[in-house]
Scaffold this active site. Structure first.
Site, PDB file in Angstrom:
ATOM      1  N   ASP A   1       4.035  -0.464  -6.064  1.00 28.16           N
ATOM      2  CA  ASP A   1       3.912   0.603  -7.298  1.00 28.16           C
ATOM      3  C   ASP A   1       3.092   0.066  -8.379  1.00 28.16           C
ATOM      4  OD1 ASP A   1       4.004   3.078  -8.560  1.00 28.16           O
ATOM      5  OD2 ASP A   1       5.826   3.374  -8.433  1.00 28.16           O
TER       6      ASP A   1
HETATM    7  C1  BGC Z   1       3.958   6.041  -9.834  1.00 28.10           C
HETATM    8  C2  BGC Z   1       3.149   6.113  -8.323  1.00 28.10           C
HETATM    9  C3  BGC Z   1       1.853   6.396  -8.560  1.00 28.10           C
HETATM   10  C4  BGC Z   1       1.253   5.394  -9.276  1.00 28.10           C
HETATM   11  C5  BGC Z   1      -0.283   5.211  -9.509  1.00 28.10           C
HETATM   12  C6  BGC Z   1       3.109   4.832 -10.733  1.00 28.10           C
HETATM   13  O1  BGC Z   1       3.517   5.148 -12.023  1.00 28.10           O
HETATM   14  O2  BGC Z   1       5.166   5.850  -9.743  1.00 28.10           O
HETATM   15  O3  BGC Z   1       3.932   7.259  -7.698  1.00 28.10           O
HETATM   16  O4  BGC Z   1       1.216   6.667  -7.508  1.00 28.10           O
HETATM   17  O5  BGC Z   1       1.758   5.160 -10.643  1.00 28.10           O
HETATM   18  O6  BGC Z   1      -0.478   6.389 -10.318  1.00 28.10           O
END
Ligand code: BGC
Length: 764
Positions: free
Chosen positions: A709
């Site tokens: 993530d």
């Molecule tokens: C989130 C993800 C997301 C990523 C990119 C993170 O903060 O948890 O679900 O895909 O950011 O935006």
């Protein structure tokens, strides 16, 4: 070849008919509206108040008619060109002569809410304005039928509140006053709830004065139109709850420990999540207002002639569904199984299969067919009560209950008898907890838990004995079969390989970074973009896309085919905008109603979660766009998500929190999986060898690439060793280089990860 060319040269061609853009097209928005109406759930409809008929006059109360929430915030948001609110929907029906709407109220709410927006209040987080009594008088003089609207917003990085009067799970004091005012002046009352997750249902469930309730979730950019379609009977509701609606927030077994600490969450309720708790633990049974699987229709159905048998290791179920009412509609047939308690203890009922019918005309009968593998009913023995680390079918009789909610079923004549305990799968202990003192049993009592040691046994990859090509080769040469990927890798320097293992600069409309980007070898910089409700492109890029309904609503459609179509549509929008990796589906379990991101996730049940996610992945990848199933796993709380340790038994991990991912991976092989921020039993998800290599790759045979993530707090070296291939949206080149120099990583470790990335890129 043609597919791949797109990502090498990144042309941004309109993909619609006649050279038109497909992103945010009328066709996709129509699909969004159709989906919205499929997943809204009619919870109550006494006296047949709905659908509204014959030019019925209504007065609409509550700021939600104007401050409509299309979906949640954060990376799950979608930038759209417009949103149709509830009032917009009702106005259209008025223009069609179906209803008459009291106009004075919308003027009041519009003015009040616009004022709050101007004062900096965020959409969906405005306060309920105090209703002037003259306005109430005038509305009551106009009609005796009121629609009360309530909305809720939540987002990434924060959790919701669960205290009476909080205006979140519960009504705020101002909302309560508005409801009471309406109750005191109107005879017929309809409630519409616009929220991404469960909220308090007791206030309407226990009040006979409220005849009808539509749980409309967050329905995307045309959610307000879909609500009006249902209220006016242009669409017959067919959504069924994919979460249990308990009487109070505190009735959910996870509520007590949800806010216990910012550093950890202890999953004491174990596998007894949602209906698995309420249907099993005897004193919990009465604490449900609306059970899992429940939802009304404007017509009635009869499910009859149920046939169940076992054939070649599968339980096959069929039933005849007849529309016995006066309006065309759809029904969802649900199959629950009940496994013997045995020594492991089991939920009283578990969802095993389901099928939504097509639209059935009044009097029409359709037979639906479902099946589930016998092993699906096995339970995981993490304490060695029978056989350590094995999925077991305990001896006894397995029974089947078929109906249209977990509480409205008929027991099938057939029972599946297991004469002796059977091991369906012998596994090894993975990611077991050292700090979970106790866990719930099926009678609601707790057993104490041992403290497990970590059991990671990492096998270091062997360096390939391929040799570098005589002349410089490009990635297209691998794609065309002129050399192997191993040979291709050999010409890259260590630093070039390291550079492939983390995120790359944004190009075009992206803002979540890319992957690849080694132009020298023809490796394109493939962009990523969120998210579960549609392709998210940040506002300043000037591109608007289609906002589909939130995942909670989509799950309530119980229609994987519909989710497949959304996968296809969203992937086309991704492709048209030169995005190669669409960061969806999000598929964490609704462990507790307060998780701020529940709107992005499907359900409390892993089968629905897995089936919906699998369908979406199939749709997305049919367009040669990579899906990213996220967040692996046990990311069920937002506050302090980077540091919070999910302390959970291995059985609950496998049967609940991993099961949806397992179904999705085995059914549709997402090309990427995203690990979560949180720790799982003391180890960060992205550094968790047991989860990423042990379970995801070795047990489930996942073939794709794993990304972190975004901006997590983990160590890249440990991630590479765990099998987490790519660090997003950037990495720490020097630290990986140092690990390589000092022997903590080998060149083979790096190549394994980089190869998975390149294999993924060649599928685009
Ligand atoms: C989130 C993800 C997301 C990523 C990119 C993170 O903060 O948890 O679900 O895909 O950011 O935006």
């Amino acid at each position: 070849m043609e597919k791949w060319a797109r990502f090498r040269f990144t042309p941004c061609l309109p993909m619609g008919a006649d050279g038109k853009r497909i992103t945010g097209s009328a066709e996709h928005i129509a699909l969004s509206r159709e989906a919205a109406a499929e997943g809204m759930v009619l919870l109550k409809n006494e006296n047949g108040l709905l659908p509204l008929k014959g030019g019925q006059r209504i007065a609409v109360f509550g700021k939600a008619q104007y401050d409509y929430v299309k979906g949640g915030g954060g990376s799950g948001d979608v930038t759209v060109s417009y949103v149709r609110n509830i009032y917009d929907g009702l106005k259209i029906k008025e223009a069609e002569g179906k209803i008459e709407v009291y106009a004075g109220l919308i003027d009041f709410y519009r003015t009040e809410i616009e004022k709050q927006y101007a004062d900096g209040k965020y959409k969906g987080l405005t306060s309920e304005p105090e209703l002037p009594s003259e306005l109430l008088d005038r509305a009551a003089a106009y009609t005796d039928t009121a629609v009360i609207t309530i909305c809720r917003f939540s987002g990434e990085g924060w959790d919701r509140k669960g205290e009476p009067g909080d205006g979140d799970f519960y009504l705020s004091a101002a909302e309560e006053r508005m409801v009471n005012d309406v109750l005191s002046r109107f005879k017929n009352i309809i409630v519409v709830i616009n929220a991404g997750a469960q909220t308090d249902s007791e206030w309407y469930h226990s009040n006979d004065r409220i005849s009808s309730v539509l749980y409309a979730w967050q329905g995307g950019m045309e959610g307000g139109l879909a609500i009006a379609d249902i209220l006016c009977g242009d669409v017959n509701p067919s959504g069924k709850l994919a979460d249990t609606f308990a009487k109070r927030f505190s009735d959910y077994p996870s509520s007590e420990s949800f806010n216990e600490s910012d550093n950890y969450v202890k999953y004491y309720e174990d596998i007894y999540v949602g209906y698995r708790y309420f249907e099993t633990v005897s004193d919990a049974y009465d604490r449900v207002n609306y059970p899992f699987g429940f939802g009304l229709s404007y017509t009635s159905f009869d499910i009859s002639d149920i046939r169940v048998h076992e054939d070649s290791g599968s339980i096959k179920i069929s039933a005849a569904v007849t529309n016995t009412g006066a309006m065309s509609g759809k029904e969802v047939v649900q199959v629950y199984y009940s496994a013997p308690q045995g020594r492991l203890g089991k939920p009283a009922l578990e969802l095993g299969a389901f099928k939504k019918t097509d639209l059935l005309a009044p009097g029409e009968t359709r037979r639906v067919f479902m099946e589930m593998p016998v092993e699906f009913m096995a339970s995981y023995d993490d304490l060695g009560k029978i056989q350590h680390s094995a999925y077991m079918l305990e001896k006894g009789s397995y029974r089947f209950y078929i109906g249209n909610s977990v509480r409205n079923t008929v027991k099938a004549d057939f029972e599946y008898i297991v004469p002796e305990d059977v091991i369906t799968e012998q596994l090894t202990r993975r990611a077991a907890p050292s700090k979970l003192e106790k866990r719930m049993l099926s009678d609601g009592s707790f057993e104490s838990m041992p403290s497990f040691e970590s059991c990671t046994e990492r096998t270091a990859p062997m360096a390939s004995d391929a040799s570098a090509p005589a002349e410089k080769a490009m990635l297209i040469d691998v794609f065309e079969g002129k050399l192997t990927l191993d040979e291709f890798m050999k010409q890259l320097t260590d630093d070039e390989v390291i550079g492939l293992l983390y995120g790359q600069p944004n190009t075009g409309v992206a803002d979540t970074s890319g992957m690849g980007n080694l132009e020298k070898y023809g490796i394109p910089n493939v962009m990523t973009a969120d998210g579960p409700a549609g392709l998210r492109i940040v506002p300043d890029r000037g591109v608007t896309t289609t906002a589909f309904p939130c995942a909670t609503l989509l799950a309530c459609s119980w229609d994987p085919e519909l989710i497949y179509r959304i996968g296809v549509a969203g992937a086309k929008e991704a492709k048209e905008n030169n995005i190669g990796i669409w960061l969806t589906p999000a598929m964490n379990i609704h462990r507790n109603p307060l998780c701020g991101r529940n709107f992005e996730y499907f359900s409390e049940d892993p089968l629905i979660t897995g089936k919906m996610a699998a369908a979406k992945v199939r749709g997305i990848q049919s367009q040669h766009i990579a899906a990213s199933a996220k967040h692996l796993c046990a990311n069920n709380k937002e506050v302090d998500r980077y540091e919070s340790d999910s302390i959970v038994s291995e059985r609950a991990l496998r049967e609940i929190y991993l099961k949806g991912f397992e179904i999705c991976v085995k059914e549709s092989q997402p090309w990427t999986v995203m690990s979560s921020y949180n720790l799982i039993n003391g180890t960060r998800a992205s550094e968790n060898y047991d989860i990423i290599t042990g379970i995801l790759r070795d047990e489930w045979d996942f073939k794709g690439m794993v990304t972190t993530d975004w901006v997590n707090h983990a160590d890249e070296t440990k991630e590479i060793l765990a099998g987490n291939d790519i660090k997003m949206p950037f990495g720490f080149h020097d630290s990986v280089r140092e690990s390589l120099n000092e022997g903590r990583l080998t060149r083979a470790d790096l190549e394994v990860c980089a190869k998975r990335l390149l294999e993924m890129i060649m599928k685009l």
